[in-house]
Design an enzyme around this catalytic site. Structure first.
Site: not given
Ligand code: E4P
Length: 215
Positions: A87
């Site tokens: 990622k």
């Molecule tokens: C996933 O890949 C993201 O990091 C995550 O969904 C972010 O979510 P949030 O905005 O609730 O922190």
């Protein structure tokens, strides 16, 4: 549509996996910190633990923001387990890293995407997944779902194979709307997946059937 769970909590990942509808996991540094996972060795071990619970892709985020650092970290993550997806943040060095990993056959997830232009560049670099954060857009009075629609249109116009991974999903309607638009994946907390199951008419209907069955 694929369901990913957005957590580093092993018990919740196992619960979602046991339901039989889980296709993968997304994590980020904040989610790892929330579980108290500290130190490089523990973090790497935790990713392996997650991979051993689920059968699908597991996104593991790099911390470095320079190209060399991202390559170093990403290669180490990818070596941990075949299910690991590296990622990488949507920054210029990140795009270069996505291109590098794409050419090496390593899966990537371009994260922190908030515009259609960013999603277009991620697809051109060959990202496996692009993660538009729809809840965080809604939080600042911008329609997150419109972004998913725009990305779907652009990817379909040109046949990009990058999968749209709707992230920062906060409630069941986000998932339903993403499904209607054609997002490939939604990642969300376990509570949002289980909220999809709930309907008061199901509960009252079941109570009636069970009562009648005793008659
Ligand atoms: C996933 O890949 C993201 O990091 C995550 O969904 C972010 O979510 P949030 O905005 O609730 O922190």
């Amino acid at each position: 549509m694929k369901f990913f769970i957005d957590t580093a909590n092993l018990a919740q990942i196992k619960e979602a996996q046991d339901m039989g509808v889980l296709d993968g996991v997304t994590t980020n540094p904040s989610l790892m910190a929330k579980e108290g996972i500290k130190g490089q060795d523990n973090i790497l071990k935790h990713y392996v633990d997650i991979c051993n619970i689920v059968t699908g892709d597991v996104s593991a985020e790099v911390i470095a923001t320079d190209f060399d650092g991202m390559i170093r970290e990403g290669e180490a993550l990818a070596e941990l387990h075949p299910q690991i997806v590296v990622k990488i943040p949507m920054i210029k060095e990140g795009i270069k890293a996505i291109k590098y990993f794409t050419e090496k056959g390593i899966k990537t997830n371009c994260t922190l995407v908030f515009s259609a232009g960013q999603a277009l560049v991620a697809a051109k670099a060959g990202a496996t997944y692009v993660s538009p954060f729809i809840g965080r857009l809604d939080d600042v009075s911008t329609d997150g779902l419109s972004l998913i629609e725009d990305i779907r249109l652009i990817y379909d116009n040109f046949g990009y194979e990058t999968q749209i991974l709707a992230a920062s999903v906060r409630h069941p309607m986000h998932i339903i709307e993403c499904a209607k638009i054609g997002a490939d994946v939604a990642t969300c907390p376990l509570s949002v997946i289980t909220a999809l199951l709930k309907h008061p008419l199901t509960d009252s209907g079941l109570a009636t059937f069970l009562a009648d069955a005793k008659k």
